[in-house]
Design a protein around this motif. Structure first.
Motif, PDB file in Angstrom:
ATOM      1  N   GLY A  19       0.713  -1.282  -0.071  1.00 56.18           N
ATOM      2  CA  GLY A  19      -0.102   0.167  -0.159  1.00 56.18           C
ATOM      3  C   GLY A  19       0.807   1.213  -0.080  1.00 56.18           C
ATOM      4  O   GLY A  19       0.329   2.411   0.226  1.00 56.18           O
ATOM      5  N   LYS A  20       2.172   1.243  -0.203  1.00 54.13           N
ATOM      6  CA  LYS A  20       2.991   2.156  -0.122  1.00 54.13           C
ATOM      7  C   LYS A  20       2.600   3.379  -1.203  1.00 54.13           C
ATOM      8  O   LYS A  20       2.468   4.577  -0.928  1.00 54.13           O
ATOM      9  CB  LYS A  20       4.476   1.866  -0.323  1.00 54.13           C
ATOM     10  CG  LYS A  20       4.914   0.990   0.818  1.00 54.13           C
ATOM     11  CD  LYS A  20       6.538   0.445   0.727  1.00 54.13           C
ATOM     12  CE  LYS A  20       6.911   0.042  -0.840  1.00 54.13           C
ATOM     13  NZ  LYS A  20       6.382  -1.364  -1.000  1.00 54.13           N
ATOM     14  N   SER A  21       2.729   2.833  -2.404  1.00 57.87           N
ATOM     15  CA  SER A  21       2.343   3.671  -3.624  1.00 57.87           C
ATOM     16  C   SER A  21       0.951   4.377  -3.374  1.00 57.87           C
ATOM     17  O   SER A  21       0.700   5.445  -3.910  1.00 57.87           O
ATOM     18  CB  SER A  21       2.760   3.201  -4.936  1.00 57.87           C
ATOM     19  OG  SER A  21       4.039   2.974  -5.134  1.00 57.87           O
ATOM     20  N   THR A  22       0.112   3.531  -3.083  1.00 60.60           N
ATOM     21  CA  THR A  22      -1.508   3.815  -2.767  1.00 60.60           C
ATOM     22  C   THR A  22      -1.395   5.006  -1.852  1.00 60.60           C
ATOM     23  O   THR A  22      -1.930   6.105  -2.224  1.00 60.60           O
ATOM     24  CB  THR A  22      -2.213   2.701  -2.518  1.00 60.60           C
ATOM     25  OG1 THR A  22      -2.314   1.755  -3.319  1.00 60.60           O
ATOM     26  CG2 THR A  22      -3.607   3.180  -2.018  1.00 60.60           C
ATOM     27  N   LEU A  23      -0.956   5.118  -1.034  1.00 60.58           N
ATOM     28  CA  LEU A  23      -0.505   6.096   0.209  1.00 60.58           C
ATOM     29  C   LEU A  23      -0.218   7.487  -0.673  1.00 60.58           C
ATOM     30  O   LEU A  23      -0.955   8.438  -0.405  1.00 60.58           O
ATOM     31  CB  LEU A  23       0.206   5.703   1.205  1.00 60.58           C
ATOM     32  CG  LEU A  23       0.495   6.883   2.337  1.00 60.58           C
ATOM     33  CD1 LEU A  23      -0.915   7.239   3.071  1.00 60.58           C
ATOM     34  CD2 LEU A  23       1.396   6.627   3.676  1.00 60.58           C
TER      35      LEU A  23
END
Length: 251
Positions: free
Chosen positions: A41-45
């Protein structure tokens, strides 16, 4: 500077929850790094904070200097001081780098009620910043990112950051596709912009970037949540042992 409370996000297209309650506080002048396995979920954040389409916030909030940015349009977030450096910067054929930079700078100044920069003033500033970032003047004359190497694209983004002077910079896997020399140049550019009134959120897979951009705080993200927070030594622990033990601890 940035306060994220219990942020929950799902994809609009499918009923898939990606962020499952992210809590994060970034203080002014600090560099925070987020590491984690693919799909955590890093890039989604980073996308949700910058206002990319395709995501639905189902709970929680994100505040930039106390202002709720999730209610703002992407350009309003930018004018408020948010900047996202992409993992893969796009090429914009037909738009000169200088035109792009000056338009962006003046659009933000206008949005903040400041006076726009004259051509002469802009030229002086952009040349100084490019020189300090070791960016060839020829790069400024080309269309945005067209024919640039991976390293040049990333340095061009650091130049954008230097010109826009954001308060909160999010770097989404800036090190991907860079060789060691290019990564060091990009890291030097970031370090040159560190200061009391500017914070960074560096999203990365690898410790090697953090050898050059020394973070104050490291967060480990897995399965849509931050599962552990510590100092720079946490990144080294992950480099040596992987994520499995930390994810198991959390479970």
């Amino acid at each position: 500077m940035l306060e994220i409370k219990n942020l929950q996000v799902k994809l609009e297209e499918e009923d898939k929850q990606i962020l499952k309650g992210v809590d994060l506080t970034v203080e002014p002048g600090k560099v925070h790094a987020i590491m984690g396995p693919n799909g955590s979920g890093k890039s989604t954040l980073s996308y949700v904070l910058s206002g990319k389409d395709g995501y639905e916030v189902t709970g929680g909030e994100a505040l930039l200097e106390g202002q709720d940015i999730l209610e703002m349009e992407p350009e309003e977030r930018a004018a408020a001081g948010l900047f996202l450096a992409f993992q893969y910067p796009v090429e914009i054929p037909g738009v000169g780098n200088m035109t792009f930079l000056r338009t962006a700078v003046n659009a933000q100044r206008k949005a903040r009620g400041e006076e726009e920069m004259s051509s002469t003033e802009f030229l002086k500033v952009v040349r100084e910043k490019a020189k300090s970032l070791k960016i060839d003047a020829e790069m400024l004359k080309r269309p945005v990112n067209v024919g640039f190497s991976g390293g040049e694209k990333k340095r061009n983004e650091i130049l954008q950051m230097a010109m826009l002077e954001p308060k909160m910079c999010i770097l989404d896997e800036t090190d991907s596709g860079l060789d060691v020399d290019a990564m060091k140049l990009v890291a030097d550019g970031v370090n040159a912009l560190r200061g009391e009134g500017r914070s960074f959120l560096v999203i990365t897979h690898y410790q090697r970037l953090l050898d050059h951009i020394k973070p104050d705080v490291v967060h480990i993200m897995a399965n849509g949540r931050i599962i552990k927070t510590g100092g720079p030594e946490l990144a080294l622990e992950v480099e040596n042992n992987g994520y499995a033990d930390l994810i198991e601890e959390e479970a």
